[in-house]
Design an enzyme around this catalytic site. Sequence first.
Site, mmCIF file in Angstrom:
data_model
loop_
_atom_site.group_PDB
_atom_site.id
_atom_site.type_symbol
_atom_site.label_atom_id
_atom_site.label_comp_id
_atom_site.label_asym_id
_atom_site.label_seq_id
_atom_site.Cartn_x
_atom_site.Cartn_y
_atom_site.Cartn_z
ATOM 1 N N LYS A 112 35.771 36.862 51.113
ATOM 2 C CA LYS A 112 36.252 37.979 51.920
ATOM 3 C C LYS A 112 37.419 37.484 52.768
ATOM 4 O O LYS A 112 37.400 36.343 53.251
ATOM 5 C CB LYS A 112 35.129 38.495 52.830
ATOM 6 C CG LYS A 112 33.925 39.064 52.071
ATOM 7 C CD LYS A 112 34.229 40.412 51.460
ATOM 8 C CE LYS A 112 32.984 40.993 50.794
ATOM 9 N NZ LYS A 112 33.245 42.325 50.220
ATOM 10 N N ASP A 126 38.602 39.612 48.557
ATOM 11 C CA ASP A 126 38.250 41.014 48.823
ATOM 12 C C ASP A 126 38.546 41.300 50.287
ATOM 13 O O ASP A 126 37.992 40.654 51.177
ATOM 14 C CB ASP A 126 36.763 41.245 48.518
ATOM 15 C CG ASP A 126 36.360 42.703 48.677
ATOM 16 O OD1 ASP A 126 37.226 43.544 49.002
ATOM 17 O OD2 ASP A 126 35.163 43.012 48.469
ATOM 18 N N GLU A 183 41.051 42.337 45.654
ATOM 19 C CA GLU A 183 40.147 43.490 45.689
ATOM 20 C C GLU A 183 40.392 44.300 46.961
ATOM 21 O O GLU A 183 40.353 43.767 48.066
ATOM 22 C CB GLU A 183 38.694 43.009 45.605
ATOM 23 C CG GLU A 183 37.689 44.167 45.575
ATOM 24 C CD GLU A 183 36.250 43.706 45.317
ATOM 25 O OE1 GLU A 183 36.048 42.558 44.883
ATOM 26 O OE2 GLU A 183 35.341 44.507 45.571
ATOM 27 N N ASP A 196 38.199 49.098 44.736
ATOM 28 C CA ASP A 196 36.755 49.124 45.000
ATOM 29 C C ASP A 196 36.444 50.383 45.813
ATOM 30 O O ASP A 196 36.059 51.405 45.256
ATOM 31 C CB ASP A 196 36.324 47.846 45.720
ATOM 32 C CG ASP A 196 34.825 47.824 45.996
ATOM 33 O OD1 ASP A 196 34.103 48.659 45.438
ATOM 34 O OD2 ASP A 196 34.359 46.958 46.790
ATOM 35 N N LYS A 220 30.466 50.569 41.022
ATOM 36 C CA LYS A 220 29.165 50.402 41.672
ATOM 37 C C LYS A 220 28.275 51.584 41.308
ATOM 38 O O LYS A 220 28.653 52.741 41.535
ATOM 39 C CB LYS A 220 29.340 50.310 43.188
ATOM 40 C CG LYS A 220 29.991 48.989 43.599
ATOM 41 C CD LYS A 220 30.269 48.914 45.076
ATOM 42 C CE LYS A 220 30.741 47.495 45.434
ATOM 43 N NZ LYS A 220 31.407 47.438 46.739
HETATM 44 MG MG LIG Z 1 34.579 44.991 47.576
#
Ligand SMILES: [Mg+2]
Length: 381
Positions: free
Chosen positions: A170, A196, A221, A246, A270
């Site tokens: 991240k 991300d 991302e 995302d 997802k």
């Molecule tokens: Mg993500």
Amino acid sequence: MTGTIKRVALTHIQIPLKEPFRISGGEVAIKDAISVALETDAAVGLGESAPMPASFGYSGDTPEGCWDDLCERIVPGLLGWSFGSIEEIAARAEKAGGSRFAVAGVETACWDLLAQSRHETIAELLGAAHSFVNHQIESGLAVGLYPTVVELLKTIETHLAEGYRRVKIKIAPGRDIELVRAVRQHFGDELPLMVDANGAYTREDIGLFRQLDALDLLMFEQPMAANDLDGLAALQAAVTTPVCLDETADTLEHTADALRRGAGRIVNIKIQRAGGFGPALAMHDLCQAHGAACWVGTMPELGIGQAQGIHLATLANCKYPTDIEPSARWFVDDYVVPRLELTGPGLFSVPTRPGLGFQVDPAKLRRYQVRQREFTTHTSA
Ligand SMILES: [Mg+2]
């Protein structure tokens, strides 16, 4: 045809995380999930609704909201129902209304029931149109933000021993290029690495991503906000690293719009956010039609939710490692049987038993239960 649904059991459980998970938008220390069991005389279909807590700031779909949607809008109409196709599941899911995370809990349980009634795995039911089913899928390591670079490197090092197929870190403004350089320096250029940002940057930051572009990352991302399609498209035009959508990929329409406008070249699918297997499959096919690769992300869910992702990840256009990780990675415990465990270095085997191929441990459900509700054909109120 499945048998007639005679009983539905909902159990809201909470299982603590081993360590808080931090991203640019907040942190979470306990995982909420609502276990869904649809019972016929012949089988039990299992699903999971796995919203984030409201405090995480990730999504408006809270555990309380999902519980109410399931109890009041979605579950009561299921009693007495039987079905024989994914189209019937899709039609009912569309009519259900309510949060997509809540709908996903029941929709995925319906897929489990249907696959069992056909003596097929869910992967086979998903892949019927694709004539291609992998037998193992790849697991990628995801790590959150840490107070120091040393802690980040230590965490990656500890988990990499299990053979994960890539590492995702991240990033957030002020905690980005330094982290990526440190990871590259420590683990080398061969490590498949991605970042991300959970939407934390703006078009002002394109220069930063140009710098990151030189560090050979698999993808960026969600570098910018979900709705900033112009910003994402400007970034994608300025860098060679693919941008991965995302948070932007919340609905089929939004994803199609983003891909058409050049806002990204990869999509993170997802199951929870899409609203179940049917919408997730539609998103996979949409990406394929646009020449965009996809992969399976997680919230992360508890075991039943993550096991669903193993089936989805067998589809042909899922070309990057998943975020699906073993039960023991994030949570102090899990309610799924068997627990999710890597079956090779960074690999999960796709179950071969009909349906989802996983069960629920009733003792674990009781142990972590916050509330429980049963609906039967006799007492549906
Ligand atoms: Mg993500």
